[in-house]
Scaffold this motif. Structure first.
Motif, short mmCIF file in Angstrom:
data_model
loop_
_atom_site.label_atom_id
_atom_site.label_comp_id
_atom_site.label_asym_id
_atom_site.label_seq_id
_atom_site.Cartn_x
_atom_site.Cartn_y
_atom_site.Cartn_z
N ALA A 241 -15.73 56.85 -83.26
CA ALA A 241 -15.51 57.20 -84.66
C ALA A 241 -15.48 58.71 -84.88
O ALA A 241 -15.38 59.17 -86.02
N VAL A 242 -15.54 59.48 -83.79
CA VAL A 242 -15.60 60.94 -83.88
C VAL A 242 -14.40 61.54 -83.17
O VAL A 242 -13.98 61.06 -82.10
N ASP A 243 -13.83 62.59 -83.75
CA ASP A 243 -12.79 63.35 -83.05
C ASP A 243 -13.49 64.25 -82.04
O ASP A 243 -14.04 65.30 -82.39
N LEU A 244 -13.50 63.83 -80.79
CA LEU A 244 -14.23 64.56 -79.75
C LEU A 244 -13.57 65.91 -79.48
O LEU A 244 -12.34 66.01 -79.37
N VAL A 245 -14.40 66.94 -79.36
CA VAL A 245 -13.95 68.30 -79.10
C VAL A 245 -14.49 68.73 -77.74
O VAL A 245 -15.71 68.82 -77.57
N PRO A 246 -13.63 68.98 -76.75
CA PRO A 246 -14.11 69.41 -75.43
C PRO A 246 -15.03 70.63 -75.55
O PRO A 246 -14.73 71.58 -76.28
N THR B 250 -18.45 68.02 -78.14
CA THR B 250 -18.88 66.63 -78.23
C THR B 250 -18.31 65.84 -77.07
O THR B 250 -17.19 66.10 -76.61
N ARG B 251 -19.09 64.84 -76.60
CA ARG B 251 -18.66 64.06 -75.43
C ARG B 251 -19.18 62.64 -75.55
O ARG B 251 -20.30 62.40 -75.99
N ASP B 252 -18.35 61.68 -75.16
CA ASP B 252 -18.73 60.27 -75.12
C ASP B 252 -19.49 60.03 -73.81
O ASP B 252 -18.93 60.18 -72.72
N VAL B 253 -20.78 59.65 -73.91
CA VAL B 253 -21.58 59.40 -72.71
C VAL B 253 -21.98 57.92 -72.63
O VAL B 253 -22.97 57.58 -71.98
N THR B 254 -21.21 57.06 -73.27
CA THR B 254 -21.47 55.63 -73.19
C THR B 254 -21.48 55.18 -71.74
O THR B 254 -20.53 55.42 -70.99
N GLY B 255 -22.56 54.54 -71.32
CA GLY B 255 -22.66 54.05 -69.95
C GLY B 255 -23.09 55.08 -68.94
O GLY B 255 -23.29 54.75 -67.76
N LEU B 256 -23.23 56.33 -69.36
CA LEU B 256 -23.67 57.39 -68.44
C LEU B 256 -25.17 57.60 -68.60
O LEU B 256 -25.70 57.65 -69.71
N GLY B 257 -25.86 57.73 -67.48
CA GLY B 257 -27.30 57.92 -67.53
C GLY B 257 -27.68 59.29 -68.05
O GLY B 257 -27.08 60.30 -67.67
N HIS B 258 -28.66 59.33 -68.95
CA HIS B 258 -29.18 60.61 -69.45
C HIS B 258 -30.53 60.35 -70.10
O HIS B 258 -30.86 59.21 -70.46
N GLU C 11 -22.91 62.85 -77.13
CA GLU C 11 -23.55 64.10 -76.69
C GLU C 11 -22.96 65.27 -77.46
O GLU C 11 -21.74 65.42 -77.55
N VAL C 12 -23.85 66.08 -78.05
CA VAL C 12 -23.44 67.30 -78.75
C VAL C 12 -23.98 68.49 -77.97
O VAL C 12 -25.18 68.54 -77.66
N GLN C 13 -23.10 69.44 -77.67
CA GLN C 13 -23.48 70.63 -76.90
C GLN C 13 -23.55 71.83 -77.83
O GLN C 13 -22.56 72.20 -78.46
N LEU C 14 -24.75 72.40 -77.94
CA LEU C 14 -24.96 73.56 -78.80
C LEU C 14 -25.09 74.82 -77.95
O LEU C 14 -25.94 74.89 -77.07
N ARG C 15 -24.22 75.78 -78.22
CA ARG C 15 -24.29 77.06 -77.52
C ARG C 15 -24.59 78.23 -78.46
O ARG C 15 -25.10 79.26 -78.02
N THR C 16 -24.26 78.04 -79.74
CA THR C 16 -24.45 79.10 -80.72
C THR C 16 -24.94 78.50 -82.03
O THR C 16 -24.90 77.28 -82.24
#
Length: 296
Positions: A250-255, A258-266, A273-278
């Motif tokens: 449901a999200v417009d993923l932005v390389p 944001t990243r789809d981690v469905t089925g990935l271990g974390h 997954e949301v990546q914050l750098r700033t």
């Protein structure tokens, strides 16, 4: 539910779906236990658990939440002034019988969950037809993690849960400490910047509503409504990772953001997954934080 009206719409018009209480308390208990993970984010362990001859009681439901915290769930059909005190009595018993609880977890869920039980944050969830203002006040006064949840049935196939009050029993003072970056090496400045970004994210997530609580685990920090809605991983060298319970489809993923981690271990829970750098990343992530909170 307080102030909530539900309507059924058809081509010919609209009709109100009237709320109602359960016929008996056992109906609420049976429904929640059958779908506890979906409704509360808690894995069901046992019902009517006997506390022994000395305590002479039975805990309605025992469970383990997403963060490994022990959970006691008590049910009341309507309003019951003793529900909180009854639950606190059982919490006290639970803290004195940790090994017995861990054995139960091991038997039901396996060795790994039993070894990772988080005893720093046992929870009491009270589900009832309603609560008094004295109940809500008591939640804020007790040094325990307590959730008051009001239920209602609507028609024959709808049920609603509303969090009336929620508190971890812990002080939520800000952890933010400003540091001077002058004189630090580049690598040290990055570490400081990521630490400050993590603290800023903490303030934003806790500030979404009064009922948000924080649970500290070794691998992540969870933010709860009734269930987890965000998990923040300790900062890496160049980014802070936040996992949200938002459908990635449901999200417009932005390389790089944001990243789809469905089925990935974390560590933590959530498929987005949301990546914050700033600080700018944190600003544009706030709509996703709110969406995840609303879905929890």
């Amino acid at each position: 539910m307080s102030g909530l009206k539900l309507f059924h719409t058809t081509k010919s018009g609209i009709a109100e779906v009237m709320p109602r209480l359960a016929e008996v308390e056992a109906d609420v208990q049976g429904l929640v236990e059958a779908h506890m993970e979906t409704l509360l984010g808690v894995r069901f362990l046992a019902r009517e658990y006997c506390t022994g001859l000395r305590h002479g009681g039975r805990i309605d439901s025992l469970g383990l939440d997403e963060n490994g915290s022990p959970v006691i769930v008590e049910y009341k059909r309507g309003v019951d002034a003793g529900v909180i005190n009854q639950g606190l009595f059982y919490l006290s018993w639970l803290m004195d019988h940790r090994r017995e609880f861990e054995h139960l977890v091991r038997d039901r869920l396996g060795v790994t969950p039993a070894a990772q039980v988080l005893w720093s944050g046992p929870r009491l969830i009270c589900i009832a037809g309603d609560f008094t203002r004295y109940d809500v006040h008591a939640v804020r006064e007790h040094r325990r993690s307590i959730d008051l949840v009001r239920y209602r049935y609507f028609g024959n196939d709808l049920v609603g849960l509303e969090t009336v009050a929620s508190d971890t029993g812990q002080t939520r003072a800000s952890r933010r400490v400003r540091r001077r970056a002058g004189g630090l090496e580049v690598s040290q400045r990055r570490i400081v910047a990521m630490a400050e970004l993590t603290e800023a994210a903490d303030e934003v997530l806790l500030g979404l509503a009064d009922g948000v609580t924080r649970v500290q685990r070794k691998q992540y920090v969870a933010y709860q409504r009734l269930r987890n809605f965000a998990c923040v991983i300790p900062p890496q060298r160049t980014k802070v990772l936040v996992y949200l319970k938002v459908d990635p489809k449901a999200v417009d993923l932005v390389p790089g953001f944001t990243r789809d981690v469905t089925g990935l271990g974390h560590h933590g829970t959530g498929d987005l997954e949301v990546q914050l750098r700033t600080e700018r990343d944190l600003e544009r992530a706030q709509d996703l934080f709110r969406a995840s909170y609303a879905a929890a």
